[in-house]
Every structure is written in structure tokens, then in C-alpha cells.
Write a protein that holds these residues in place. Sequence first.
Motif, PDB file in Angstrom:
ATOM      1  N   SER B 252       0.855  -1.189   0.000  1.00  0.00           N
ATOM      2  CA  SER B 252       0.000   0.000   0.000  1.00  0.00           C
ATOM      3  C   SER B 252       0.890   1.237   0.000  1.00  0.00           C
ATOM      4  N   PHE B 253       0.474   2.213  -0.770  1.00  0.00           N
ATOM      5  CA  PHE B 253       1.195   3.486  -0.859  1.00  0.00           C
ATOM      6  C   PHE B 253       0.289   4.587  -0.351  1.00  0.00           C
ATOM      7  N   ILE B 254       0.896   5.566   0.244  1.00  0.00           N
ATOM      8  CA  ILE B 254       0.147   6.797   0.547  1.00  0.00           C
ATOM      9  C   ILE B 254       0.714   7.901  -0.336  1.00  0.00           C
ATOM     10  N   THR B 255      -0.170   8.547  -1.062  1.00  0.00           N
ATOM     11  CA  THR B 255       0.265   9.673  -1.887  1.00  0.00           C
ATOM     12  C   THR B 255      -0.431  10.942  -1.422  1.00  0.00           C
ATOM     13  N   ASN B 256       0.252  12.050  -1.607  1.00  0.00           N
ATOM     14  CA  ASN B 256      -0.345  13.343  -1.219  1.00  0.00           C
ATOM     15  C   ASN B 256      -0.721  14.179  -2.442  1.00  0.00           C
ATOM     16  N   ARG B 257      -0.717  13.555  -3.622  1.00  0.00           N
ATOM     17  CA  ARG B 257      -1.038  14.315  -4.843  1.00  0.00           C
ATOM     18  C   ARG B 257      -1.954  13.479  -5.744  1.00  0.00           C
ATOM     19  N   TYR B 258      -2.918  12.800  -5.154  1.00  0.00           N
ATOM     20  CA  TYR B 258      -3.729  11.896  -5.957  1.00  0.00           C
ATOM     21  C   TYR B 258      -4.554  12.668  -7.001  1.00  0.00           C
ATOM     22  N   SER B 259      -4.539  12.129  -8.211  1.00  0.00           N
ATOM     23  CA  SER B 259      -5.351  12.684  -9.309  1.00  0.00           C
ATOM     24  C   SER B 259      -5.503  11.568 -10.338  1.00  0.00           C
ATOM     25  N   PRO B 260      -6.450  11.700 -11.239  1.00  0.00           N
ATOM     26  CA  PRO B 260      -6.585  10.677 -12.295  1.00  0.00           C
ATOM     27  C   PRO B 260      -5.292  10.522 -13.096  1.00  0.00           C
ATOM     28  N   ALA B 261      -4.582  11.637 -13.280  1.00  0.00           N
ATOM     29  CA  ALA B 261      -3.338  11.581 -14.067  1.00  0.00           C
ATOM     30  C   ALA B 261      -2.283  10.747 -13.342  1.00  0.00           C
ATOM     31  N   LEU B 262      -2.236  10.942 -11.998  1.00  0.00           N
ATOM     32  CA  LEU B 262      -1.255  10.190 -11.217  1.00  0.00           C
ATOM     33  C   LEU B 262      -1.635   8.705 -11.217  1.00  0.00           C
ATOM     34  N   HIS B 263      -2.920   8.459 -11.125  1.00  0.00           N
ATOM     35  CA  HIS B 263      -3.447   7.090 -11.181  1.00  0.00           C
ATOM     36  C   HIS B 263      -2.960   6.397 -12.465  1.00  0.00           C
ATOM     37  N   GLN B 264      -3.085   7.139 -13.553  1.00  0.00           N
ATOM     38  CA  GLN B 264      -2.680   6.614 -14.860  1.00  0.00           C
ATOM     39  C   GLN B 264      -1.171   6.360 -14.898  1.00  0.00           C
ATOM     40  N   THR B 265      -0.434   7.288 -14.308  1.00  0.00           N
ATOM     41  CA  THR B 265       1.031   7.158 -14.272  1.00  0.00           C
ATOM     42  C   THR B 265       1.434   5.871 -13.555  1.00  0.00           C
ATOM     43  N   TYR B 266       0.779   5.607 -12.425  1.00  0.00           N
ATOM     44  CA  TYR B 266       1.102   4.406 -11.671  1.00  0.00           C
ATOM     45  C   TYR B 266       0.755   3.143 -12.475  1.00  0.00           C
ATOM     46  N   GLU B 267      -0.387   3.183 -13.142  1.00  0.00           N
ATOM     47  CA  GLU B 267      -0.801   2.010 -13.929  1.00  0.00           C
ATOM     48  C   GLU B 267       0.159   1.761 -15.084  1.00  0.00           C
ATOM     49  N   GLN B 268       0.588   2.888 -15.706  1.00  0.00           N
ATOM     50  CA  GLN B 268       1.543   2.754 -16.811  1.00  0.00           C
ATOM     51  C   GLN B 268       2.869   2.187 -16.331  1.00  0.00           C
ATOM     52  N   ALA B 269       3.164   2.432 -15.043  1.00  0.00           N
ATOM     53  CA  ALA B 269       4.413   1.898 -14.478  1.00  0.00           C
ATOM     54  C   ALA B 269       4.286   0.415 -14.127  1.00  0.00           C
ATOM     55  N   GLY B 270       3.098  -0.134 -14.321  1.00  0.00           N
ATOM     56  CA  GLY B 270       2.910  -1.567 -14.127  1.00  0.00           C
ATOM     57  C   GLY B 270       2.241  -1.946 -12.830  1.00  0.00           C
ATOM     58  N   LEU B 271       1.755  -0.962 -12.095  1.00  0.00           N
ATOM     59  CA  LEU B 271       1.076  -1.283 -10.842  1.00  0.00           C
ATOM     60  C   LEU B 271      -0.368  -1.662 -11.123  1.00  0.00           C
ATOM     61  N   GLU B 272      -0.796  -2.687 -10.403  1.00  0.00           N
ATOM     62  CA  GLU B 272      -2.212  -3.044 -10.522  1.00  0.00           C
ATOM     63  C   GLU B 272      -2.922  -2.452  -9.288  1.00  0.00           C
ATOM     64  N   ILE B 273      -3.655  -1.386  -9.494  1.00  0.00           N
ATOM     65  CA  ILE B 273      -4.295  -0.698  -8.370  1.00  0.00           C
ATOM     66  C   ILE B 273      -5.584  -1.421  -8.017  1.00  0.00           C
ATOM     67  N   GLN B 274      -5.623  -1.971  -6.814  1.00  0.00           N
ATOM     68  CA  GLN B 274      -6.775  -2.776  -6.403  1.00  0.00           C
ATOM     69  C   GLN B 274      -7.798  -1.976  -5.607  1.00  0.00           C
ATOM     70  N   ALA B 275      -7.334  -0.962  -4.894  1.00  0.00           N
ATOM     71  CA  ALA B 275      -8.273  -0.145  -4.105  1.00  0.00           C
ATOM     72  C   ALA B 275      -7.680   1.245  -3.869  1.00  0.00           C
ATOM     73  N   ILE B 276      -8.560   2.209  -3.813  1.00  0.00           N
ATOM     74  CA  ILE B 276      -8.139   3.589  -3.497  1.00  0.00           C
ATOM     75  C   ILE B 276      -8.964   4.041  -2.298  1.00  0.00           C
ATOM     76  N   GLU B 277      -8.273   4.423  -1.233  1.00  0.00           N
ATOM     77  CA  GLU B 277      -8.992   4.777   0.000  1.00  0.00           C
ATOM     78  C   GLU B 277      -8.683   6.201   0.424  1.00  0.00           C
ATOM     79  N   TYR B 278      -9.725   6.837   0.985  1.00  0.00           N
ATOM     80  CA  TYR B 278      -9.494   8.150   1.606  1.00  0.00           C
ATOM     81  C   TYR B 278      -8.781   7.934   2.943  1.00  0.00           C
ATOM     82  N   LEU B 279      -8.068   8.941   3.371  1.00  0.00           N
ATOM     83  CA  LEU B 279      -7.401   8.877   4.681  1.00  0.00           C
ATOM     84  C   LEU B 279      -8.123   9.801   5.660  1.00  0.00           C
ATOM     85  N   THR B 280      -8.021   9.463   6.929  1.00  0.00           N
ATOM     86  CA  THR B 280      -8.546  10.395   7.939  1.00  0.00           C
ATOM     87  C   THR B 280      -7.508  11.504   8.121  1.00  0.00           C
TER      88      THR B 280
END
Lengths: 224, 298
Positions: B252-280
Motif C-alpha cells: 500500500s502506498f500513501i500519496t499526497n497528490r492523488y489525481s486521475p493523471a497520477l493514477h494513470q502514471t502508476y498504472e503505466q508503471a505496471g502497478l495493478e491498483i486494487q483499491a483507493i482509500e481516503y485517509l482520515t
Amino acid sequence: MNPMIKQLIRKDWQINRNIMAIYIGVMLIANVMLLADPNNIVFGMGLILILTILFIMCIHLTTSNVISEYSQKTVTFIMSLPVSARQYAIAKLAANLSMFCVPWLMALVSSWLIILSSDSLPNGLTALATLGLVEILLSYCLIMMMGIVTESQHGAIGAMAIANLGFQAFLWGMLKIPAIAQHRDSNELAWNSTELSILAIQLVVIIGLLGTTLLIQQRKTNFI
Amino acid sequence: MNSHAVELHNVGKDYKYFRLNDISLNLPTGSITGFIGVNGAGKSTTIRILLGLVHQDRGSVQVLGQSMPDQQVLAKREIGYVSEDMRLYPKANLAWHMQFIQAIYPNWDQAYAEQLLKRFDLRAEQKIKGLSHGQRVKATLLLALAHRPKLLVLDEPTTGLDPVARQEVLAALMEVLADEQRTILFSSHNTLDVEQISDHVAFIDQGSIIESTSKEDLLDLWRRLRVRITPGQSVSELPHIVQQQGNGQLQSFITNRYSPALHQTYEQAGLEIQAIEYLTLEEIFVASIQARREGKTL
């Protein structure tokens, strides 16, 4: 006078109204005791009671109105109000001085009246009584200054020790000065130059202590 | 009207064992800013500086258009202050305190004060020394609110309160939010309280402001991504990863700049994103403190 300073002075009087009523009441009783014959034990007890009240007030007013504001953290509440550090210091000095000066003036005036109306007490004693009472006022100013400036019990206790030793030394020194000793035993009311000089020095020291307190408070950068 | 009720610019203060590191912080007028930091982070020092109770060594402080500490008397006419370490006069009762404050502030609203008395279940004739900690805090809050300040500064007001008293205090604060011209600075190390009432958030750690933004942006940008990575794949080059947990394929990663573009960047890097959660807010606060202490630039 600035309305905020007035409010703070009123506040200290209101907070201390019960104990002030006790001090003034006991001072009245002590003054009545002085109406007895100077050779009677009641007169001596009245004299001791007056000095005791004044010494207790020196310590109590500084502890309850100055030190406890810091130790009980009520100073945070007061300083959050629209008041500057300078206004707070002026109000604190004025409130405490006025509270001390009510019984102190009672002691001063009654000492004069009793000496002047008594056949067995020489009128010249008024000078020594006045200088002694002004010395107590000076001691109070010193203790109060140390309390306000250091904001600590230790500072005030140190000042109390100095003031106590200073008062004993003052009385001892006064009686060693021939001009004062001679005047004390005479019926002459007018003060001599030695007594006037000592009074002037005492008043200058009192003004200096109050001025120094304001100056130091004004230069402080942390109030809580 | 000034758009900022409070403006701190490069404000510094040096103590023997603590340094406030030239902080800058603006509070928009009408905002409720949660000021979060661990004990000893510099929250109280900052607050005392903006009230003129402590003078800064460097930098400028403007509060309600007044320069501090020089114009503190003018500024404090419009400030209500409640602090966890503030005490009222123990031998006096609440009615005496109310009269005292009423004599000082022309804006004192007696009807509102009486309304707060009922709401907080306080008795005006009761001496302060007989009040519980929660009642004392509520009494102080009443005195601060009833003169209708433009700026309300609350330094850890809920610390040490029982859950009921805490909710009452928070509810009263929520109520005063109705006034859009009132600015509130609410310091706490309890992120739950801040999350409930604030619309802006500032994090302070070791004398430095490490984050200052709107709460919505913060909650929106910080996300936890649960991902599956292929064996041997390196994730150290991926951008905006504040924290990484797990060693195997499931991480699990915590990012402080989440956006659809960043999501795409991670997927292009080969990550399989299984869940995206909000943080408290607490998770965000802890992650940002840890990242900063590890020397990461956020």
C-alpha cells in the motif's frame, strides 16, 4: 486614567474586598488600642498589631495579587483582554499600592493624632514614626516590584528577607543618628534637615522602585 | 475588508530548547482553521505571538489589520481567546466574571451569554473553584463568545474534557460558524475534533508549518492505494509517494497528490491498483510528520 487600567484596579479591589475589610477592621482596633496610656500594655499591643498588619500585608498582597496571578494562570486570562503589558503593570502597581495605603495611611494619621494629643509622648516622635512607616511602605514597594518583575515566589521571598533586614537596620540606624534621637525626645514638631533628607531619600527610592518596575515590565517580551 | 484575519510572515522566536522557524501562515476571514501539532510542536507559541502575549524575534504579524505586538490592545478588542492553561479567578463566581468582561467589551451580548449559560448547563452564581475542568472550559468559552469577537482563538480547548463536554464545546463552536465574518483558529493535537469543525487545516511540527491548506483539498489529495506489484519491480522512482507499506506483491502506498493523471502514471508503471482509500485527517497528519522527519519533501 485609561478605562482598562481602571477596570483592572477595580477587579483587584473586588477580588480582595473581604480580606481588605478584615485588614481595615483590625487596623481600626489597633488604632483604638493606641488610645490607651502609652505605659499600658494595651498601647504596646496596639503598636505591635499595627506593625504586624502592615508586614502581613506586604507579604500577602504581593503573594495573592501578583505571584498567584502567574502561578494560578489567571494572568493568561487578563492578558488576553485588550490590555498592554504596560497598562497591566500600571494597574497592578496602582491597585496594590492603594490597597496597602489605606491601612498604612490609617496608621500614619492615627500615629500623628495620638502623639500630638498625648501629654506623655513628645511631639518630636512624629518624625521618627513617619520615617518608620515610610520605610515599611518602601519595603512593600520593593517586595511588590520583585514579585511583578520576577513573577516568582522566590523573587518575592528574597525581597522580603532584604526588606526585613533593611527595616531592622533602618530603625537601629535612626536611633544612632544624634539629630533624630534628640528630636525624638523633644516636643518640637518641626522636622530637622536630617529627617527631611532621609524622607526625601525614601521617597526617591520608592519612586525609583515603581519606575524601574514599569520600565522592566515594558521591556519584557514574554508575558505568559 | 481584509481577506485575511491573521497574517504571519516569516515569524520566528528562539528559546533555549525550541525554535519557531520563521513560519508564514494566513487565516482567511471567516475560515475555521484547525491548527494541528504534537505537544511541543509550537502551536501555543504561535498563538501567543499572534495575541501579542509573546513577542516574535523576527517577522511580521498582522491580526485583524493591526500590527502585533504594538497594536495588541486594538486587536484584542475583537479577539476571544480560550486556552487550556487559562484560568479564571477561583474565588469569584461566573456572574462576577461576566460583569467584568461586560464592562470591558462594548459588544457584550447579555442575551447570548444567558443562552450559553443554559446551553452549557452552568450556574452563574457558582464559584469557579467549584467547577469541574469541563465546566471551567465552558465558562471560559462563554466569556470569549459573548462579546462577539471577530477572531476566536482556541488553544487546545478540548484537552482533558470528557466526551460529553467535548461534544458540547464542539457543538457550540459549530453554532458560531453561522457567522461568516468570524474567523476561528482552533489548535489541538486531537485531529478528530479538528476534522469535525474546521474548513482549513495547518500542520505544525518542530517549529515549522508543514502544511496549510483547505481541509477538503487535503482529504481529496491524500489517498492510500492498495496495489499489486510484479516481483522485482522497483517503485522507488514513482512520483508523490509519501509512505510505502508491505514487502511482498501486495503493498500500500500513501500519496499526497492523488489525481486521475497520477493514477494513470502508476498504472503505466505496471502497478495493478486494487483499491483507493481516503485517509482520515489523523492518518494524513501522522504520514506527513513521519515523511518530513524522514527528510522527504512533500
